[in-house]
Design a protein around this motif. Structure first.
Motif: not given
Length: 201
Positions: A55-58, A63-65, A69-71, A93-94
């Motif tokens: 998820a580098y650079l958001n 796959r990465t969504q 979300g929250e931890g 989140a985010n």
DNA sequence: ATAAAGATCATT
DNA sequence: ATGATCTTTATG
């Protein structure tokens, strides 16, 4: 016996969380087969600054969504078309961070794990290495996005055992340029279940 | 529609 | 060192 609180996963320092996860106990209850072990090797991935993170650079993809979300949820993906990798999503989140669990020391359900891995007793390979551990625990793509506060996959407090944690370079991230040598892998010192790959500092 | 690249493992 | 094996992602 005591599951980690949600707040444990919601903290913002994924490197610190990865370090603290060493010594905790990971459990799965899949098809009624309860398996578990002590986490002895982890790696931290930061979705904003870290080139090694999916998820580098958001980068938010199908796959990465889950990392956005929250931890406290699981991030499971397939590597090299063969192996499943089990990660724990952290942060709010985010803020897409995750901790890869790379090895456990088996505690419970060893017989089930041996059957899933198709190997005999006393093999260190049973739960050493991220792909091996997933296969032993029965963790598959269907467990993507599982809530760790539930009863399928969860993490419990450690049992007051004494150990030291050491920091190392992460494994298999040579493509990550400036971030490939970050000391974001954490191992339980001297534990024989730590993966044997890439032991350089 | 196609191509390329993997947060690995077991074997040689 | 090498091959296995296939999803995800990017690109046309």
């Amino acid at each position: 016996m005591r599951k980690l609180n949600k707040n444990f996963y919601l903290r913002e320092d994924v490197v610190q969380i990865a370090k603290e996860l060493v010594g905790k106990k990971l459990y799965s209850n899949i098809n009624g087969q309860v398996c578990g072990g002590i986490i002895v090797e982890t790696e931290a991935y930061n979705g904003r600054t870290d080139k090694a993170c999916h998820a580098y650079l958001n980068k938010n993809t199908k796959r990465t969504q889950i990392m956005f979300g929250e931890g406290g949820m699981t991030y499971v993906y397939i590597c090299y078309g063969i192996h499943k990798m089990f990660n724990i999503v952290t942060n709010m989140a985010n803020l897409a961070d995750a901790v890869l669990i790379r090895a456990i020391e088996p505690l419970a359900g060893v017989n089930y794990m041996e059957i899933r891995r198709n190997i005999k007793s006393n093999k260190v390979a049973l739960t050493s290495g991220p792909g091996n551990l997933c296969k032993a625990m029965g963790i598959d793509l269907m467990h993507y996005g599982t809530d760790l506060s539930g009863n399928v996959i969860w993490i419990e407090e450690n049992e007051g055992k004494i150990f030291e944690v050491e920091a190392r370079k992460r494994v298999g991230v040579d493509y990550a340029g400036r971030d490939k040598d970050l000391p974001w892998r954490f191992i339980m010192k001297g534990n024989k279940w730590v993966s044997k790959r890439n032991f350089g500092l």
